[in-house]
Design an enzyme around this catalytic site. Structure first.
Site, PDB file in Angstrom:
ATOM      1  NE  ARG A   1      -3.737  -2.304   2.100  1.00 27.04           N
ATOM      2  CZ  ARG A   1      -4.874  -2.496   2.719  1.00 27.04           C
ATOM      3  NH1 ARG A   1      -5.366  -1.540   3.490  1.00 27.04           N
ATOM      4  NH2 ARG A   1      -5.547  -3.625   2.581  1.00 27.04           N
TER       5      ARG A   1
ATOM      6  CD  GLU B   1      -1.459   2.857   4.190  1.00 22.67           C
ATOM      7  OE1 GLU B   1      -2.105   3.921   4.211  1.00 22.67           O
ATOM      8  OE2 GLU B   1      -1.976   1.725   4.327  1.00 22.67           O
TER       9      GLU B   1
ATOM     10  NE  ARG C   1      -2.195   4.449  14.001  1.00 19.92           N
ATOM     11  CZ  ARG C   1      -3.328   4.578  13.319  1.00 19.92           C
ATOM     12  NH1 ARG C   1      -3.951   3.520  12.876  1.00 19.92           N
ATOM     13  NH2 ARG C   1      -3.848   5.762  13.105  1.00 19.92           N
ATOM     14  CG  HIS C   2      -0.310   3.212   8.329  1.00 14.29           C
ATOM     15  ND1 HIS C   2      -0.678   4.132   9.274  1.00 14.29           N
ATOM     16  CD2 HIS C   2      -1.454   2.697   7.829  1.00 14.29           C
ATOM     17  CE1 HIS C   2      -1.992   4.184   9.342  1.00 14.29           C
ATOM     18  NE2 HIS C   2      -2.499   3.315   8.484  1.00 14.29           N
TER      19      HIS C   2
ATOM     20  CD  GLU D   1      -8.846  -1.111  10.843  1.00 15.67           C
ATOM     21  OE1 GLU D   1      -9.221   0.068  10.711  1.00 15.67           O
ATOM     22  OE2 GLU D   1      -8.563  -1.847   9.886  1.00 15.67           O
TER      23      GLU D   1
ATOM     24  CB  SER E   1     -11.277  -4.403   7.764  1.00 17.27           C
ATOM     25  OG  SER E   1     -10.939  -3.170   8.280  1.00 17.27           O
TER      26      SER E   1
ATOM     27  NE  ARG F   1      -1.994  -1.272  11.549  1.00 19.75           N
ATOM     28  CZ  ARG F   1      -2.914  -0.412  11.156  1.00 19.75           C
ATOM     29  NH1 ARG F   1      -4.168  -0.553  11.567  1.00 19.75           N
ATOM     30  NH2 ARG F   1      -2.593   0.583  10.364  1.00 19.75           N
TER      31      ARG F   1
HETATM   32  P1  AMO Z   1      -8.060  -3.307   5.549  1.00 15.16           P
HETATM   33  O1  AMO Z   1      -7.678  -2.370   4.467  1.00 15.16           O
HETATM   34  O2  AMO Z   1      -8.749  -2.712   6.729  1.00 15.16           O
HETATM   35  O3  AMO Z   1      -9.057  -4.431   4.984  1.00 15.16           O
HETATM   36  O4  AMO Z   1      -6.797  -4.124   6.031  1.00 15.16           O
HETATM   37  C1  AMO Z   1      -6.925  -5.171   6.985  1.00 15.16           C
HETATM   38  C2  AMO Z   1      -5.893  -5.032   8.077  1.00 15.16           C
HETATM   39  O5  AMO Z   1      -4.588  -5.057   7.526  1.00 15.16           O
HETATM   40  C3  AMO Z   1      -3.722  -4.240   8.287  1.00 15.16           C
HETATM   41  N1  AMO Z   1      -3.142  -3.192   7.424  1.00 15.16           N
HETATM   42  C4  AMO Z   1      -1.902  -2.695   7.554  1.00 15.16           C
HETATM   43  N2  AMO Z   1      -0.909  -2.946   8.420  1.00 15.16           N
HETATM   44  C5  AMO Z   1       0.221  -2.242   8.296  1.00 15.16           C
HETATM   45  N3  AMO Z   1       0.443  -1.316   7.361  1.00 15.16           N
HETATM   46  C6  AMO Z   1      -0.510  -1.021   6.457  1.00 15.16           C
HETATM   47  N4  AMO Z   1      -0.270  -0.111   5.517  1.00 15.16           N
HETATM   48  C7  AMO Z   1      -1.760  -1.722   6.528  1.00 15.16           C
HETATM   49  N5  AMO Z   1      -2.901  -1.685   5.827  1.00 15.16           N
HETATM   50  C8  AMO Z   1      -3.716  -2.587   6.378  1.00 15.16           C
HETATM   51  C9  AMO Z   1      -4.554  -3.626   9.400  1.00 15.16           C
HETATM   52  C10 AMO Z   1      -5.953  -3.723   8.850  1.00 15.16           C
HETATM   53  O6  AMO Z   1      -6.914  -3.784   9.881  1.00 15.16           O
HETATM   54  N6  AMO Z   1      -9.865  -6.592   2.180  1.00 15.16           N
HETATM   55  C11 AMO Z   1     -10.035  -6.082   3.530  1.00 15.16           C
HETATM   56  C12 AMO Z   1     -10.156  -7.209   4.536  1.00 15.16           C
HETATM   57  C13 AMO Z   1     -11.434  -8.017   4.403  1.00 15.16           C
HETATM   58  O7  AMO Z   1     -12.526  -7.411   4.365  1.00 15.16           O
HETATM   59  O8  AMO Z   1     -11.322  -9.249   4.397  1.00 15.16           O
HETATM   60  C14 AMO Z   1      -8.847  -5.183   3.865  1.00 15.16           C
HETATM   61  O9  AMO Z   1      -7.811  -5.236   3.257  1.00 15.16           O
HETATM   62  O10 AMO Z   1      -4.396  -4.431  10.563  1.00 15.16           O
END
Ligand code: AMO
Ligand code: ATP
Length: 434
Positions: free
Chosen positions: A211, A213, A219-220, A357, A360, A408
């Site tokens: 991603r 970001e 935390r990302h 979080e 999701s 996380r």
């Molecule tokens: P979402 O975008 O909320 O949902 O991502 C799910 C979980 O992945 C982790 N996460 C990350 N951790 C670290 N760095 C990041 N950049 C990052 N982005 C996400 C988080 C987050 O809660 N497709 C849906 C899931 C689903 O509905 O099954 C999804 O990707 O812990």
């Protein structure tokens, strides 16, 4: 080839060859000690200067810290030695000499900042408390896999080079794929859904997500490990049950198998696997409770995403892992199903640690017509997703699932201040190597 004895297994009365890194040399005059470290621990090697060959003493005590050496000698009991035994060497080979100047001090006596540590990860991981994080991370993945197996889920691997994004267009990393536009995969979302309509029905994947970001935060990551689950014939409440089972299994595995690592991190006293059911709050309750804390400058209203300070305030208030359910449909992605009796309300849920979080998920829209409509509402071209939507015409059962951020999970479990500490070689805006 590896016929050395691990330091932890060197028993008094044996003659052994141990090999590893020079942790420390303490010269007390007539007697000196070399502390040798390997993956199992440390052992004291004793040099009695008047009684030993000069060359052996000079080599043993002249070697730089963190060099790799192999020592052969007799193991004896010695109550004054750190581990109760020591080796009197017959021979010592310097296998790989280290520079006298080290970029960071693996003994941990001199602190290094995170950036220096990440630039020199090999040396950083010579520290017990850093190794412990990755031993625990491995245990988390092991116990999660076992728990998925107990749920009869099949492990899958889906492509990481993809034609479309799923989680919002701005976070995509574009790449060139034989002259064609392509992207690094943001989530296995669409692929895992396609598998619930296959003969597999219930699947999980542990793999990288990418991603772009916008911000550098503690935390990302730009490359993270997603633990994904999807099951046919599940609704969102059953998906939440599975989520709770998996997160608890990770904690229980660590509590059971990582006592030494927890001790190295100074967490052995306080570490506890979550016991009770995770409370399930609706989104509406969540915003009311956040507003009631008075921590936010502006009151939240229906339809707002939860700001980070809001998540913190609520997390403090709840004080344990919890779910937020029944989100407004408008702030959940196109693939999340709405409640049958209220299309403003989605079956989407998040699972939260008190500090952030973790997950999701939700029940998915499995009805072809509704799915295509959802694309259009989010301004996405359904044609582009034809590879996905068309399978919804050939018998796609109701299904639900979720994605859990692996780093996380480790970060919150161990109370790490920065998610980068839970990754060997993190990728962020500034960091592309090592
Ligand atoms: P979402 O975008 O909320 O949902 O991502 C799910 C979980 O992945 C982790 N996460 C990350 N951790 C670290 N760095 C990041 N950049 C990052 N982005 C996400 C988080 C987050 O809660 N497709 C849906 C899931 C689903 O509905 O099954 C999804 O990707 O812990
Ligand atoms: P020894 O008679 O056992 O050799 P010592 O008291 O005469 O010891 P040194 O030999 O100079 O004195 O040892 C210096 C220090 O090292 C002392 O404080 C001693 O307790 C400690 N020491 C000696 N041998 C060991 C050992 N095998 N392990 C750990 N510490 C030791």
């Amino acid at each position: 080839m590896d016929d050395r004895t691990y330091t932890a297994e060197a028993e008094p009365g044996e003659t052994v060859t141990v090999a590893g890194w020079v942790h420390e040399i303490r010269d007390l005059g007539g007697i000196a000690f070399l502390i040798l470290r390997d993956t199992t621990g440390k052992i004291q090697v004793k040099f009695e200067k008047d009684e030993m060959d000069d060359d052996l003493v000079d080599t043993g005590l002249g070697v730089h810290r963190e060099s790799v050496v192999a020592v052969t000698g007799d193991v004896e009991e010695e109550p004054r030695a750190p581990t109760g035994v020591e080796i009197t060497p017959d021979s010592l080979d310097v296998v790989a000499e280290a520079d006298p100047e080290l970029p960071l001090d693996p003994s941990g006596k001199v602190d290094a900042d995170l950036s220096t540590r990440l630039d020199n990860r090999t040396l950083d991981l010579r520290k017990d408390e850093v190794q412990a994080i990755f031993a625990i991370r491995a245990e988390v993945l092991r116990s999660v896999r076992e728990a998925f197996r107990n749920l009869d889920a099949t492990e899958i691997n889906t492509p990481k080079i993809v034609a479309t994004g799923t989680e919002g267009g701005t976070e995509l990393f574009p790449i060139t794929y034989f002259g064609q536009e392509a992207f690094m995969n943001q989530s296995p979302q669409l692929f895992k859904q396609l598998m619930v309509g296959s003969g597999l029905e219930r699947v999980f994947e542990i793999g990288p997500i990418f991603r772009a970001e916008e911000h550098n935060t503690p935390r990302h990551l730009n490359e993270a490990t997603s633990i994904d689950f999807e099951s046919a014939f599940y609704d969102h409440t059953e998906a939440m049950d599975a989520c709770e089972t998996i997160v608890k299994a990770a904690y229980e595995g660590v509590a059971e198998n990582c006592q030494d690592e927890l001790e190295a991190l100074d967490l052995d006293e306080e570490f506890e696997a979550p016991a009770g059911d995770f409370p399930r709050l609706t989104y509406e309750e969540a915003i009311e409770r956040i507003n009631a804390t008075g921590e936010l400058d502006e009151q939240l209203v229906w339809g707002d995403d939860l700001p980070t300070e809001g998540e913190h305030a609520l997390g403090q208030d709840v004080g344990e892992h919890y779910f937020i359910t029944d989100w407004p449909s408008e702030i959940k992605p196109f693939y999340i199903k709405d409640h049958d009796d209220d299309e403003q309300l989605s079956t989407g849920f998040d699972m939260m640690h008190p500090t952030m979080e973790l997950v999701s998920g939700g029940q998915r829209e499995h009805r072809y017509d509704h799915l295509v409509e959802g694309f259009e509402q989010q301004g996405l071209d359904p044609e582009q997703f034809d590879y996905y939507t068309k399978m919804f015409k050939y018998g796609m059962p109701p299904h639900a699932g979720w994605g859990l951020g692996g780093e996380r999970l480790v970060m919150t479990m161990l109370g790490l201040g920065n998610i980068r500490e839970a990754v060997l070689f993190p990728r962020d805006r500034q960091r592309l190597s090592p």
